[in-house]
Design a protein around this motif. Structure first.
Motif, PDB file in Angstrom:
ATOM      1  N   LEU A 127       0.815  -1.222   0.000  1.00  0.00           N
ATOM      2  CA  LEU A 127       0.000   0.000   0.000  1.00  0.00           C
ATOM      3  C   LEU A 127       0.846   1.270   0.000  1.00  0.00           C
ATOM      4  O   LEU A 127       0.303   2.380   0.094  1.00  0.00           O
ATOM      5  CB  LEU A 127      -0.915   0.003   1.227  1.00  0.00           C
ATOM      6  N   ALA A 128       2.159   1.108  -0.135  1.00  0.00           N
ATOM      7  CA  ALA A 128       3.066   2.247   0.014  1.00  0.00           C
ATOM      8  C   ALA A 128       2.899   3.293  -1.079  1.00  0.00           C
ATOM      9  O   ALA A 128       3.124   4.483  -0.854  1.00  0.00           O
ATOM     10  CB  ALA A 128       4.514   1.757   0.053  1.00  0.00           C
ATOM     11  N   ILE A 129       2.521   2.877  -2.283  1.00  0.00           N
ATOM     12  CA  ILE A 129       2.341   3.803  -3.393  1.00  0.00           C
ATOM     13  C   ILE A 129       0.861   4.176  -3.464  1.00  0.00           C
ATOM     14  O   ILE A 129       0.008   3.316  -3.684  1.00  0.00           O
ATOM     15  CB  ILE A 129       2.796   3.198  -4.732  1.00  0.00           C
ATOM     16  N   ALA A 130       0.572   5.438  -3.275  1.00  0.00           N
ATOM     17  CA  ALA A 130      -0.818   5.899  -3.260  1.00  0.00           C
ATOM     18  C   ALA A 130      -1.460   5.766  -4.638  1.00  0.00           C
ATOM     19  O   ALA A 130      -0.793   5.882  -5.668  1.00  0.00           O
ATOM     20  CB  ALA A 130      -0.884   7.352  -2.798  1.00  0.00           C
ATOM     21  N   MET A 188       1.676  -1.483 -11.652  1.00  0.00           N
ATOM     22  CA  MET A 188       2.419  -2.097 -10.555  1.00  0.00           C
ATOM     23  C   MET A 188       1.910  -1.629  -9.197  1.00  0.00           C
ATOM     24  O   MET A 188       1.767  -2.424  -8.263  1.00  0.00           O
ATOM     25  CB  MET A 188       3.916  -1.798 -10.711  1.00  0.00           C
ATOM     26  N   ALA A 189       1.621  -0.328  -9.089  1.00  0.00           N
ATOM     27  CA  ALA A 189       1.116   0.201  -7.816  1.00  0.00           C
ATOM     28  C   ALA A 189      -0.262  -0.353  -7.494  1.00  0.00           C
ATOM     29  O   ALA A 189      -0.532  -0.787  -6.360  1.00  0.00           O
ATOM     30  CB  ALA A 189       1.077   1.729  -7.874  1.00  0.00           C
ATOM     31  N   LEU A 190      -1.152  -0.369  -8.468  1.00  0.00           N
ATOM     32  CA  LEU A 190      -2.520  -0.833  -8.242  1.00  0.00           C
ATOM     33  C   LEU A 190      -2.563  -2.336  -7.970  1.00  0.00           C
ATOM     34  O   LEU A 190      -3.384  -2.806  -7.175  1.00  0.00           O
ATOM     35  CB  LEU A 190      -3.394  -0.491  -9.447  1.00  0.00           C
ATOM     36  N   THR A 191      -1.681  -3.099  -8.604  1.00  0.00           N
ATOM     37  CA  THR A 191      -1.646  -4.545  -8.372  1.00  0.00           C
ATOM     38  C   THR A 191      -1.280  -4.844  -6.923  1.00  0.00           C
ATOM     39  O   THR A 191      -1.905  -5.690  -6.274  1.00  0.00           O
ATOM     40  CB  THR A 191      -0.639  -5.220  -9.315  1.00  0.00           C
ATOM     41  N   GLY A 192      -0.270  -4.158  -6.409  1.00  0.00           N
ATOM     42  CA  GLY A 192       0.106  -4.356  -5.016  1.00  0.00           C
ATOM     43  C   GLY A 192      -1.022  -3.994  -4.068  1.00  0.00           C
ATOM     44  O   GLY A 192      -1.324  -4.731  -3.120  1.00  0.00           O
ATOM     45  N   ARG A 193      -1.661  -2.884  -4.321  1.00  0.00           N
ATOM     46  CA  ARG A 193      -2.756  -2.439  -3.463  1.00  0.00           C
ATOM     47  C   ARG A 193      -3.939  -3.409  -3.537  1.00  0.00           C
ATOM     48  O   ARG A 193      -4.567  -3.728  -2.511  1.00  0.00           O
ATOM     49  CB  ARG A 193      -3.204  -1.029  -3.861  1.00  0.00           C
ATOM     50  N   ALA A 194      -4.235  -3.885  -4.747  1.00  0.00           N
ATOM     51  CA  ALA A 194      -5.335  -4.841  -4.900  1.00  0.00           C
ATOM     52  C   ALA A 194      -5.046  -6.140  -4.168  1.00  0.00           C
ATOM     53  O   ALA A 194      -5.927  -6.722  -3.518  1.00  0.00           O
ATOM     54  CB  ALA A 194      -5.584  -5.119  -6.382  1.00  0.00           C
ATOM     55  N   ALA A 233      -3.359  -6.487  -1.539  1.00  0.00           N
ATOM     56  CA  ALA A 233      -3.472  -6.232  -0.097  1.00  0.00           C
ATOM     57  C   ALA A 233      -4.908  -5.983   0.343  1.00  0.00           C
ATOM     58  O   ALA A 233      -5.154  -5.749   1.524  1.00  0.00           O
ATOM     59  CB  ALA A 233      -2.600  -5.048   0.290  1.00  0.00           C
ATOM     60  N   GLY A 234      -5.860  -6.021  -0.604  1.00  0.00           N
ATOM     61  CA  GLY A 234      -7.260  -5.916  -0.232  1.00  0.00           C
ATOM     62  C   GLY A 234      -7.901  -4.564  -0.429  1.00  0.00           C
ATOM     63  O   GLY A 234      -9.033  -4.337   0.036  1.00  0.00           O
ATOM     64  N   SER A 271      16.359  -0.500   3.172  1.00  0.00           N
ATOM     65  CA  SER A 271      15.877   0.865   3.393  1.00  0.00           C
ATOM     66  C   SER A 271      15.177   1.437   2.162  1.00  0.00           C
ATOM     67  O   SER A 271      14.484   2.454   2.267  1.00  0.00           O
ATOM     68  CB  SER A 271      17.040   1.781   3.790  1.00  0.00           C
ATOM     69  N   ASP A 272      15.369   0.808   1.010  1.00  0.00           N
ATOM     70  CA  ASP A 272      14.726   1.269  -0.228  1.00  0.00           C
ATOM     71  C   ASP A 272      13.364   0.622  -0.467  1.00  0.00           C
ATOM     72  O   ASP A 272      12.710   0.903  -1.474  1.00  0.00           O
ATOM     73  CB  ASP A 272      15.623   0.973  -1.437  1.00  0.00           C
ATOM     74  N   ARG A 273      12.932  -0.260   0.423  1.00  0.00           N
ATOM     75  CA  ARG A 273      11.637  -0.908   0.244  1.00  0.00           C
ATOM     76  C   ARG A 273      10.489   0.095   0.223  1.00  0.00           C
ATOM     77  O   ARG A 273      10.567   1.115   0.907  1.00  0.00           O
ATOM     78  CB  ARG A 273      11.416  -1.931   1.363  1.00  0.00           C
ATOM     79  N   PRO A 274       9.426  -0.197  -0.539  1.00  0.00           N
ATOM     80  CA  PRO A 274       9.236  -1.420  -1.322  1.00  0.00           C
ATOM     81  C   PRO A 274      10.091  -1.427  -2.588  1.00  0.00           C
ATOM     82  O   PRO A 274      10.251  -0.407  -3.243  1.00  0.00           O
ATOM     83  CB  PRO A 274       7.742  -1.380  -1.677  1.00  0.00           C
TER      84      PRO A 274
END
Length: 365
Positions: A50-53, A87-93, A95-96, A346-349
């Protein structure tokens, strides 16, 4: 007898169905990861997802007809904005986040209906750009699959399939085995696994063996280490694609990490890269060949920029996440975990197209 026959047929059908479900996982077991991310023990990994808005402007992105050679990973054009959004939306999806899942569905449907990227030319650099877009798009489809109806699945999968077939080509004898070919093979394997296309999967799997086949006894890759100042840079890129292929194979219960061709295996190639990062001198004799080195003409000045996150959010070492997440013995894995802890964590995600997207979200512990 009829009851026994009926039971046997039913058992075969159930086995085939279960097998198809296992094979359709793609880069990782989507539902298992989705369930794991809901557990308190993986709160940090879920936060990485969820790190990328979610950017509302992504909904109005105009489909791109074709990828051009100029649409490289360091540019801010529509191709790369689309890729970042996916890539951002896939991660967020994963995670629910329901709103992001809906946005991802709408984005892929719109671009699929517009037949985006189908105007990509046949030249090598344009197809390289298309390959970079394709892998995270395939992962997005695997995550989104449950929220698509049959008609939507046909639209999106038909579009992706046509693009996957487009990148399955080579340019001369060397590109049968170099990092660009390995990237294409990782795409074939991932899509073949999701669609249960065994021929496509096996074609990609042969590419994994081809990379091992070109390795020297010390683990260096012949076609990559000759690349002057970018010798280690290209070694890293080949390892990224080998990792993706090994992870796809793992969803089928196949251990490509342990596969050996002659004296070469994944750990031998990984060890060479780590040796080169620590002591760049080990690559100088090979790099002096200076074949297509890029902007830096001095082969002694090895490009180590892959060890840091780029200004546009990608991290070229994102592929480290799945390797480090595995309980593998051996010095190579131990050294890679140390590198992750000391220099990369420290660069995560860690997000990159060559790893399929948000690798910390997909595999991070």
């Amino acid at each position: 007898m009829n009851r026994i026959l009926a039971f046997s047929v039913l058992s075969l059908l159930m086995t085939a169905t279960c097998h198809a479900q296992v094979r359709a996982q793609g880069l990782f077991d989507v539902e298992a990861r989705r369930a794991a991310l809901s557990q308190p023990s993986l709160a940090a990994a879920r936060a990485a997802c969820l790190a990328i808005a979610r950017d509302p402007s992504w909904a109005s992105l105009k489909p791109v007809d074709g990828v051009k050679a100029a649409d490289g990973p360091n540019t801010d054009g529509g191709v790369n904005t689309h890729s970042w959004a996916v890539m951002a939306l896939t991660g967020r999806a994963l995670a629910g986040d329901a709103a992001s899942e809906a946005s991802l569905r709408d984005l892929l449907l719109a671009w699929a209906k517009a037949r985006a990227f189908e105007g990509t030319g046949a030249e090598s650099e344009a197809l390289y750009g298309l390959k970079r877009v394709l892998l995270p798009t395939i992962v997005a489809y695997s995550v989104l699959h449950r929220s698509l109806d049959d008609s939507q699945r046909q639209i999106v999968s038909g579009w992706i399939d046509s693009l996957v077939r487009r990148v399955d080509r080579t340019f001369g004898t060397d590109t049968v085995r170099d990092s660009q070919r390995a990237l294409a093979d990782s795409i074939l394997m991932a899509w073949g696994a999701i669609t249960a296309d065994d021929a496509l999967y096996e074609r990609g799997s042969r590419g994994y063996r081809a990379v091992l086949g070109q390795a020297r006894p010390d683990g260096s890759l012949v076609l990559e280490t000759r690349r002057g100042a970018r010798a280690l840079w290209h070694m890293r890129q080949s390892l990224a694609s080998l990792t993706v292929m090994a992870e796809v194979a793992a969803t089928r219960g196949v251990d490509l990490y342990g596969l050996r061709e002659g004296e070469a295996n994944f750990d031998r190639i990984l060890s060479y890269l780590l040796n080169g990062i620590t002591e760049p001198e080990v690559v100088m004799a090979y790099a002096s060949e200076n074949e297509s080195p890029g902007a830096e003409a001095d082969f002694r000045r090895q490009d180590m920029s892959f060890l840091a996150k780029r200004g546009f959010g990608r991290h070229p070492m994102a592929w480290v996440e799945p390797v480090a997440a595995r309980d593998r013995v051996g010095l190579a894995t131990k050294r890679l975990k140390t590198l992750l802890a000391r220099s990369l964590r420290s660069d995560r995600p860690l997000i990159d197209e060559l790893a399929g997207g948000n690798a910390t979200c997909f595999w991070g512990r």
